[in-house]
Design a protein around this motif. Structure first.
Motif, short mmCIF file in Angstrom:
data_model
loop_
_atom_site.label_atom_id
_atom_site.label_comp_id
_atom_site.label_asym_id
_atom_site.label_seq_id
_atom_site.Cartn_x
_atom_site.Cartn_y
_atom_site.Cartn_z
N ASN A 128 -3.89 2.02 16.50
CA ASN A 128 -4.65 3.52 16.45
C ASN A 128 -4.44 4.15 15.00
O ASN A 128 -5.44 4.67 14.58
CB ASN A 128 -3.72 4.71 17.52
CG ASN A 128 -4.29 4.35 18.96
OD1 ASN A 128 -5.31 3.44 19.01
ND2 ASN A 128 -3.89 4.90 20.06
N ARG A 173 -11.59 -7.64 9.18
CA ARG A 173 -10.92 -6.66 8.46
C ARG A 173 -9.75 -7.33 7.79
O ARG A 173 -8.88 -8.35 8.43
CB ARG A 173 -10.66 -5.54 8.99
CG ARG A 173 -9.89 -5.84 10.23
CD ARG A 173 -9.69 -4.33 11.16
NE ARG A 173 -9.46 -3.31 10.47
CZ ARG A 173 -9.83 -1.72 11.06
NH1 ARG A 173 -10.49 -2.04 12.04
NH2 ARG A 173 -9.13 -1.09 10.38
N THR A 174 -9.48 -6.94 6.74
CA THR A 174 -8.03 -7.12 6.18
C THR A 174 -7.05 -6.30 6.83
O THR A 174 -7.19 -5.12 7.03
CB THR A 174 -7.96 -6.80 4.68
OG1 THR A 174 -8.96 -7.19 4.01
CG2 THR A 174 -6.65 -7.25 4.06
N ASN A 218 -6.97 2.21 12.96
CA ASN A 218 -8.32 2.69 13.15
C ASN A 218 -8.55 4.17 12.76
O ASN A 218 -9.80 4.36 12.18
CB ASN A 218 -8.64 2.89 14.58
CG ASN A 218 -8.75 1.51 15.23
OD1 ASN A 218 -8.92 0.34 14.70
ND2 ASN A 218 -8.40 1.50 16.56
N VAL A 219 -7.84 4.85 12.65
CA VAL A 219 -7.72 6.33 11.69
C VAL A 219 -7.85 6.16 10.44
O VAL A 219 -8.55 6.85 9.89
CB VAL A 219 -6.85 7.13 12.29
CG1 VAL A 219 -6.76 8.49 11.76
CG2 VAL A 219 -7.06 7.49 14.13
N SER A 220 -6.74 5.55 9.95
CA SER A 220 -6.52 5.57 8.55
C SER A 220 -6.69 4.50 7.46
O SER A 220 -6.53 4.45 6.33
CB SER A 220 -5.10 6.04 8.18
OG SER A 220 -4.55 7.48 8.61
N ASP A 221 -6.68 3.38 8.15
CA ASP A 221 -7.02 2.13 7.29
C ASP A 221 -6.09 1.87 6.46
O ASP A 221 -6.64 1.77 5.11
CB ASP A 221 -8.45 2.03 6.99
CG ASP A 221 -8.99 0.72 6.34
OD1 ASP A 221 -8.22 -0.33 6.62
OD2 ASP A 221 -9.92 0.74 5.50
N PRO A 222 -4.78 1.93 6.60
CA PRO A 222 -3.60 1.73 5.66
C PRO A 222 -3.68 0.33 4.95
O PRO A 222 -3.95 -0.46 5.70
CB PRO A 222 -2.20 2.26 6.24
CG PRO A 222 -2.55 1.88 7.78
CD PRO A 222 -4.13 1.97 7.67
N ASP A 223 -2.90 0.20 3.95
CA ASP A 223 -2.60 -1.20 3.50
C ASP A 223 -1.21 -1.53 3.94
O ASP A 223 -1.06 -2.81 4.13
CB ASP A 223 -2.83 -1.27 1.90
CG ASP A 223 -1.95 -0.31 1.15
OD1 ASP A 223 -1.58 0.75 1.79
OD2 ASP A 223 -2.02 -0.37 -0.22
N LEU A 257 -6.23 -3.83 17.79
CA LEU A 257 -7.10 -3.47 16.75
C LEU A 257 -8.53 -3.86 17.02
O LEU A 257 -9.09 -4.74 17.34
CB LEU A 257 -6.59 -4.29 15.55
CG LEU A 257 -7.23 -3.53 14.25
CD1 LEU A 257 -6.61 -2.30 13.93
CD2 LEU A 257 -6.65 -4.58 12.93
N LEU A 314 -0.25 8.98 1.13
CA LEU A 314 -1.61 8.56 0.67
C LEU A 314 -1.59 8.70 -1.10
O LEU A 314 -1.59 9.83 -1.50
CB LEU A 314 -2.53 9.24 1.25
CG LEU A 314 -3.97 9.12 1.05
CD1 LEU A 314 -4.51 7.58 1.34
CD2 LEU A 314 -4.99 10.24 1.64
N TRP A 360 1.49 4.10 6.15
CA TRP A 360 2.11 5.22 7.27
C TRP A 360 3.77 4.50 7.46
O TRP A 360 3.98 3.01 7.41
CB TRP A 360 1.46 4.74 8.33
CG TRP A 360 0.24 5.96 8.61
CD1 TRP A 360 -0.87 5.80 7.98
CD2 TRP A 360 0.41 7.23 9.26
NE1 TRP A 360 -1.59 7.06 8.40
CE2 TRP A 360 -0.77 7.65 9.27
CE3 TRP A 360 1.65 7.72 10.11
CZ2 TRP A 360 -1.02 9.06 9.82
CZ3 TRP A 360 1.24 8.95 10.78
CH2 TRP A 360 -0.03 9.50 10.42
N ARG A 368 -0.77 1.91 -1.31
CA ARG A 368 -1.52 2.98 -1.63
C ARG A 368 -1.96 3.93 -0.49
O ARG A 368 -2.02 4.96 -0.80
CB ARG A 368 -2.94 2.43 -2.17
CG ARG A 368 -3.08 1.89 -3.41
CD ARG A 368 -4.53 1.22 -3.75
NE ARG A 368 -4.79 0.15 -2.83
CZ ARG A 368 -5.93 -0.37 -2.58
NH1 ARG A 368 -7.14 0.27 -2.92
NH2 ARG A 368 -6.16 -1.45 -1.54
N ASN A 369 -1.76 3.47 0.61
CA ASN A 369 -2.19 4.06 1.90
C ASN A 369 -1.20 3.68 2.71
O ASN A 369 -1.41 2.66 3.73
CB ASN A 369 -3.62 3.96 2.22
CG ASN A 369 -3.83 4.68 3.59
OD1 ASN A 369 -2.98 5.47 4.02
ND2 ASN A 369 -5.12 4.89 3.63
#
Lengths: 294, 294
Positions: B226, B267-268, B229-234, B261, B142, B128, B125-126
């Motif tokens: 980094n 967190r996951t 921390n900015v985008s919290d991608p899966d 991290l 995204l 990078w 879903r998200n």
């Protein structure tokens, strides 16, 4: 009138406001009701919030902002500045206790939402806000939507590493942006002198104080240019206590921003703007949350 | 069959492919046609691309990926690795010369799109993607949309500063992530020994080579954390030449990722995955672009 209550839980105080969502503009002077209480230990936080909700009176909605890592379900996973804050189910517990859906989000996200809706970020399509307070909060509003990430932990720009062998951060890692570009960072760069005092001396033209603020502004700019390289926003809003010294700091930050941005001469730069909602941004953003939450 | 041509302009070669958009899956073996030519000086780039388009034959669409800062209109504003590449209107000129709309985007964005659609990022879903090649490319997909930013310059993660007093980057600034976490960075950390040689020695168990790769992996992990921390991608997909040493590098990168991290235990974590489309990712992404461009 559509009355919305928002409570912003900070490291030392909880600030509650009620605003009228039917107004097109809400500034600090348009707050219908407000109150503040000291922030309790995390084990008493939900009780305190229930009391505050009652004190804020009859409203159409209520929502809460808390610092730290907040899940999409409103569970506070960890918050370095609130003792005992591991796995506190703020959202679900408040929803049960108050008998109505209570949204909970990260305070940096909510401050960003408030500045985008009513403050310095109005009209922005891709807006970042950084709150340079004791620590650093961050939030990203893209096409009118707060970017929360897949866990709810997006926007934690303060803990991006900008110097891996630098001093230790409160989060346990080294050289996070927050170590340098926060109020605490300013104190460190000033060898322990309080930030207000350095800023006062710089305003009077003291060369040593100006040197400290130049170093601080460079660190602030590094984070802002990192955000720009990643997201290419049209607006970055700078808030928090540090923004109260915008008169001396912003000219320095703007200069360093150009120095640290990739290919600065080949691009339109984001507008670097000073926040407008002051210490109320987080609470106003909380009041807005139910309208914008999915 | 819906035939789509994509051309990926690299620092040394241009790689063109034709794929069938009606297929659900396209891997490196499913490329209908392909060709490669050396990358010319920027002043001859459009001519070369017109020739390649003709060589690729009858297709339903054609699009191009180029490195560097590319505007939303397809103008190459600057590209450190292509001489003379300031303000080359690749998109508008190709559109005029070929008599059809030719989309142009940044190569990192397109590699990300390809991996999301057909490769390691499927279902994310998200997502990078970072391409750790000679330099570093980045792209963010995204909710199925490539994030280009307001100028088209988003995703330039390689030029985020991770050590402001570090060695100079090709972009002119100091201590960009690309200085450390790229193929060039590996060579620097190995005091000039080629990356392939260090990796070979590490595979044989050489302690010095392993020490170099640990240092390199730590820098890679800093950039990945980094981003998180900015985008919290899966999902974060790691591509580029460096990913060919995934067998030795990924276990180290995963370990350092947890070290760098923020609040890793609360967190996951995003899935750190190795890219699947190899050197064809950029060209396949270009072929996909017309389908996803707005």
């Amino acid at each position: 009138m559509t009355l919305a209550a928002g409570i912003d839980v900070g490291g030392t105080k909880c600030l509650g406001v009620v605003i009228d969502l039917d107004r097109d503009n809400v500034g600090e002077r348009d707050i219908v009701r407000q109150l503040r209480h000291p922030t309790p230990h995390a084990s008493e936080l939900v009780d305190a919030l229930v009391d505050m909700a009652s004190e804020l009176g009859e409203v159409d909605s209520i929502a809460v902002g808390v610092p730290g890592l907040i899940t999409l379900e409103g569970v506070m996973r960890a918050s370095p500045n609130i003792p005992g804050s591991v796995d506190v189910a703020v959202g679900p517990e408040l929803t049960a206790r108050l008998g109505r859906r209570v949204h909970v989000d990260n305070d940096g996200n909510l401050a960003a939402l408030a500045e985008w809706r009513y403050g310095a970020g109005r009209g922005a399509r891709n807006m970042w806000m950084v709150t340079l307070g004791t620590g650093i909060g961050g939030g990203h509003v893209l096409n009118g939507v707060v970017q929360r990430g897949v866990n709810g932990f997006a926007g934690e720009i303060g803990h991006t590493v900008v110097n891996p062998d630098g001093p230790r951060c409160t989060c346990g890692r080294k050289g996070c942006w927050e170590v340098y570009a926060s109020g605490r960072g300013l104190g460190m760069l000033a060898s322990g002198e309080p930030g207000e005092s350095v800023i006062h001396r710089a305003r009077e033209g003291d060369a040593d104080a100006i040197t400290v603020l130049e170093a601080f502004s460079r660190w602030v700019a590094i984070g802002l240019s990192n955000i720009t390289n990643v997201s290419d926003p049209d607006v970055i809003v700078i808030g928090g206590g540090v923004s109260e010294a915008a008169d001396v700091l912003m000219p320095m930050v703007r200069r360093w921003f150009v120095e640290t941005l990739y290919s600065p001469e080949q691009r339109t730069h984001p507008d670097l703007r000073v926040a407008q909602l002051g210490e109320h941004a987080g609470a106003i953003g909380a009041a807005l949350l139910p309208m914008f939450a999915s």
